[in-house]
Design a protein around this motif. Sequence first.
Motif, PDB file in Angstrom:
ATOM      1  N   TYR A   1      -3.103  14.351 -16.110  1.00  0.00           N
ATOM      2  CA  TYR A   1      -3.235  13.728 -17.102  1.00  0.00           C
ATOM      3  C   TYR A   1      -1.785  12.971 -17.693  1.00  0.00           C
ATOM      4  CZ  TYR A   1      -4.492  13.484 -21.925  1.00  0.00           C
ATOM      5  OH  TYR A   1      -4.329  13.205 -23.050  1.00  0.00           O
ATOM      6  N   GLY A   2      -1.209  13.713 -17.667  1.00  0.00           N
ATOM      7  CA  GLY A   2      -0.065  12.964 -17.639  1.00  0.00           C
ATOM      8  C   GLY A   2       0.938  12.116 -17.042  1.00  0.00           C
ATOM      9  N   ASN A   3      -0.031  11.502 -15.334  1.00  0.00           N
ATOM     10  CA  ASN A   3       0.703  10.277 -14.894  1.00  0.00           C
ATOM     11  C   ASN A   3      -0.166   9.317 -15.055  1.00  0.00           C
ATOM     12  OD1 ASN A   3       1.043   9.209 -12.868  1.00  0.00           O
ATOM     13  ND2 ASN A   3      -0.303   9.115 -11.266  1.00  0.00           N
ATOM     14  N   LEU A   4      -1.566   9.474 -15.885  1.00  0.00           N
ATOM     15  CA  LEU A   4      -2.408   8.164 -16.726  1.00  0.00           C
ATOM     16  C   LEU A   4      -1.450   8.114 -17.772  1.00  0.00           C
ATOM     17  CD1 LEU A   4      -5.678   9.784 -16.335  1.00  0.00           C
ATOM     18  CD2 LEU A   4      -5.201   8.388 -15.044  1.00  0.00           C
ATOM     19  N   ILE A   5      -0.818   8.641 -18.581  1.00  0.00           N
ATOM     20  CA  ILE A   5      -0.664   8.006 -19.758  1.00  0.00           C
ATOM     21  C   ILE A   5       1.208   7.466 -19.179  1.00  0.00           C
ATOM     22  CG2 ILE A   5       0.359   8.855 -21.342  1.00  0.00           C
ATOM     23  CD1 ILE A   5      -1.164  11.483 -21.593  1.00  0.00           C
ATOM     24  N   PHE A   6       2.007   8.204 -17.953  1.00  0.00           N
ATOM     25  CA  PHE A   6       3.136   7.527 -17.708  1.00  0.00           C
ATOM     26  C   PHE A   6       3.463   6.362 -16.645  1.00  0.00           C
ATOM     27  CE2 PHE A   6       3.701  11.029 -20.481  1.00  0.00           C
ATOM     28  CZ  PHE A   6       4.402  10.383 -21.925  1.00  0.00           C
ATOM     29  N   ASN A   7       2.334   7.082 -15.798  1.00  0.00           N
ATOM     30  CA  ASN A   7       2.415   6.580 -14.895  1.00  0.00           C
ATOM     31  C   ASN A   7       3.709   6.417 -13.662  1.00  0.00           C
ATOM     32  OD1 ASN A   7       1.543   4.547 -12.323  1.00  0.00           O
ATOM     33  ND2 ASN A   7       1.950   2.994 -13.342  1.00  0.00           N
ATOM     34  N   PHE A   8       3.498   8.075 -13.332  1.00  0.00           N
ATOM     35  CA  PHE A   8       4.637   8.962 -12.703  1.00  0.00           C
ATOM     36  C   PHE A   8       4.925   7.211 -11.054  1.00  0.00           C
ATOM     37  CE2 PHE A   8       3.769  12.734 -15.183  1.00  0.00           C
ATOM     38  CZ  PHE A   8       4.763  12.461 -16.194  1.00  0.00           C
ATOM     39  N   ASN A   9       4.092   7.310 -11.144  1.00  0.00           N
ATOM     40  CA  ASN A   9       4.248   6.323  -9.403  1.00  0.00           C
ATOM     41  C   ASN A   9       4.967   5.436  -9.016  1.00  0.00           C
ATOM     42  OD1 ASN A   9       1.901   8.432  -8.343  1.00  0.00           O
ATOM     43  ND2 ASN A   9       0.271   7.759  -9.109  1.00  0.00           N
ATOM     44  N   ASP A  10       5.309   4.496 -10.340  1.00  0.00           N
ATOM     45  CA  ASP A  10       5.681   3.362 -10.453  1.00  0.00           C
ATOM     46  C   ASP A  10       7.200   3.146 -10.986  1.00  0.00           C
ATOM     47  OD1 ASP A  10       6.494   0.626  -9.859  1.00  0.00           O
ATOM     48  OD2 ASP A  10       4.620  -0.237 -11.080  1.00  0.00           O
ATOM     49  N   TYR A  11       8.649   3.631 -10.853  1.00  0.00           N
ATOM     50  CA  TYR A  11       8.845   3.515 -11.489  1.00  0.00           C
ATOM     51  C   TYR A  11      10.464   2.772 -10.898  1.00  0.00           C
ATOM     52  CZ  TYR A  11      12.317   4.439 -15.670  1.00  0.00           C
ATOM     53  OH  TYR A  11      13.291   4.651 -17.033  1.00  0.00           O
ATOM     54  N   THR A  12      11.335   1.929 -11.588  1.00  0.00           N
ATOM     55  CA  THR A  12      12.587   1.969 -11.253  1.00  0.00           C
ATOM     56  C   THR A  12      13.180   1.302 -12.281  1.00  0.00           C
ATOM     57  OG1 THR A  12      10.993   0.562  -9.499  1.00  0.00           O
ATOM     58  CG2 THR A  12      13.616  -0.022  -9.659  1.00  0.00           C
ATOM     59  N   TYR A  13      14.882   2.170 -11.925  1.00  0.00           N
ATOM     60  CA  TYR A  13      15.869   2.298 -12.635  1.00  0.00           C
ATOM     61  C   TYR A  13      16.077   1.041 -12.656  1.00  0.00           C
ATOM     62  CZ  TYR A  13      15.274   7.770 -13.121  1.00  0.00           C
ATOM     63  OH  TYR A  13      15.157   9.146 -13.023  1.00  0.00           O
ATOM     64  N   PRO A  14      16.928   0.710 -13.669  1.00  0.00           N
ATOM     65  CA  PRO A  14      17.811  -0.007 -14.338  1.00  0.00           C
ATOM     66  C   PRO A  14      18.934  -0.778 -13.614  1.00  0.00           C
ATOM     67  CG  PRO A  14      17.044   0.693 -16.877  1.00  0.00           C
ATOM     68  CD  PRO A  14      16.746   1.411 -15.197  1.00  0.00           C
ATOM     69  N   SER A  15      19.659   0.160 -13.181  1.00  0.00           N
ATOM     70  CA  SER A  15      20.853  -0.195 -12.218  1.00  0.00           C
ATOM     71  C   SER A  15      19.826  -1.030 -10.591  1.00  0.00           C
ATOM     72  CB  SER A  15      21.651   1.128 -12.226  1.00  0.00           C
ATOM     73  OG  SER A  15      20.553   1.891 -11.423  1.00  0.00           O
ATOM     74  N   LEU A  16      18.996   0.183 -10.212  1.00  0.00           N
ATOM     75  CA  LEU A  16      17.998  -0.232  -9.296  1.00  0.00           C
ATOM     76  C   LEU A  16      17.284  -1.232  -8.944  1.00  0.00           C
ATOM     77  CD1 LEU A  16      18.172   3.173  -8.308  1.00  0.00           C
ATOM     78  CD2 LEU A  16      19.799   2.175  -7.665  1.00  0.00           C
TER      79      LEU A  16
END
Length: 686
Positions: free
Chosen positions: A652-667
């Motif tokens: 359920y948390g993955n549906l809210i925050f989408n942990f699969n797709d994230y990139t840090y600004p520096s990267l």
Amino acid sequence: MSLKSLQIRILRNWEFFVIIGLPLLLLPLLFIPDDEVIGVAPNTRPSTKFKCAFVLILMAIYWMVEALPLAITALLPMVLFPLLGVQDTAKVSINYMKETNMMFVGGLIIAMAVEYCNLHRRIALTVMTTVGVSPIRLMCGIMLTTSFLSMWLSNTATAAMVCPISMAVLEELFPKPDETPHGFRKRRASIFKERSEVDFEAFVDKIKKKRAQLKHQQSLPAESFRTEPRPPKKMMKQLSFKIDPEPLEPSELTRFIRERDRQKDIQFEMQMEEQNENEDEHEENNDAENNPEKIRMAKRLNLKKMLLFSILLSSNIGGTGVITGTASNLVFQELIKPVNVGQGGKYVDISFATWMAYNIPPMMVNIAFSFIYLVVMYLGVPDWVYFWRKQKSTPNSDETEALNRVARVLEEKRRLLGKTSFHESAVFALFLIIVALWLFREPKFMKGWAEHISDADIGDSTAALFVVILLFIIPRNIETFCGVGDNNGGAVLTKTPPLLDWKYVQLNLPWGVILLMGGGFALSNAVVYSGLSEWLGRQLHAVETLPLTVILVVVMFLTATLTEVASNSACVNVVIPILIALSESLNIHPLYLTLPATVTCSYAFLLPVATPTNAIVFAAGGGDISIMEMVKVCLFPNFACIIVILLFHVTYGNLIFNFNDYTYPSLASSSTPLSPLLVVNGTFLR
């Protein structure tokens, strides 16, 4: 001074020796050479990570063992960071009054207004009378009330309010017997038990009178001689020091009578001893069958434990529902801000609305599970579960009368509150207003009200303090303020006080928690500023080979263990900066490890010292709840809550925050988005 006395002196003053000895033990950290330069040119500076580590470890241990008061330990950054050259005094002091601190103050003052007008008591009594008064319904009402109130009030205040109400209900269901104290068995007097001094003196007088009779009877015929049974030999031995040992010269008949009495005494003693042995052997087994009072008291004890544990679990779990529920939630919100999770709307960030959306479902599941667990443990499986059975147990007349008494008591308590006053109505209206302002400031699914008012960034603390100011402006009694019912032409003769009194706030606001939060923010800021977080990230990079699910499970269980011996806020202050550094090192979503770890900090059920709520419940037990029993009862719900939040987080948390797709600004310019954490059918790849 002997060695034993020295040991006792050290144990009695262990806090002093920990306070002095721990810095000396950690002193080598200050002398580790550190030639690293951090920062970006031209704003480079020498690294002070090991000096910061010295303060971090020192504060963490002080917080865990409470060698110093928590708030005083939180002031150490103001002293140590400038002296060690980690940060300037001005930079450190800013952390003690951040926006999150103001939101915490505002939320607490609003909660105090609810308590001040007794609105929380009216809500609790209304829910309990509506749900019902049978043991199961009663616990359901208590858990619903406690979990709801702990979302908005402090957990400690909620437990302190609900415990007395629950114990009053318990006394009506199962009143204590007046004749014997709880825990002591009233038994028949025995000749083998010691008697009081009054009994001894009376017995001595009786013996002296008997001796006088014997002297007189020696001159009488045998037919007229009569004697009373002789007192027990054991008692004679006990009284031998009190009886005048004047020798008698008994006749032959007297010797015969004494011998006969002695044989009777021996026979009587043997019968009594055998009877007492049989009573001792079979009493425990027969009490439940032959003594209805024992059954009633056993039921009372079970119900008392069930109600107290329900308050403990529901207050701690309920505090996770909203971000203002506990101080640890707000600490996390402040610590995660520098990470910039949302990146200007690119990703879903933590807000009041997203926190509720994430935590309310697992909170409800955990409350329901705790309710079922306590019912089965203390009352057994209810009859309605066996719906196929034709015969079902029905309460007897005594139980029905007890339930009616409870209903009358709750109704009487609610009646004593009177009709809902303007004071309560106004506070409740302001409470609804602040909840709406928090929810719709940045609701994510639409444009929030803050964006329509100003181009400046309006935080939740602005809304909270706006309502706080209204609490000190709106009059408590509108009729008195308007002069309704006066005979003076509507003129107000007396000053009408506002909804909340400032003296009440001064006495009840936990100022130490504000310092505790500030100390944690100062520590977290220094961990980043000194380069310690970056260094920890590099050292922890070795765990990259482990599956992320395994890392998450280990983090949650380690956090759950730490929070049992340290305060929730202190635990978050220590753990979250390390997890943020680890997340960036592993290039995973910053909320993937930090968010469930923060929620887990509230699952501190096992020990009375873990939270003030636990201490209140333990004290309300009045000795009927031991620490070991508290651990045994709450261990399973503790593990269950961790498993529930873990399962909700990865799905359920993955549906809210989408942990699969994230990139840090520096990267963002040099790396591709993260590979998925989940594949088809929920199988983890990373």
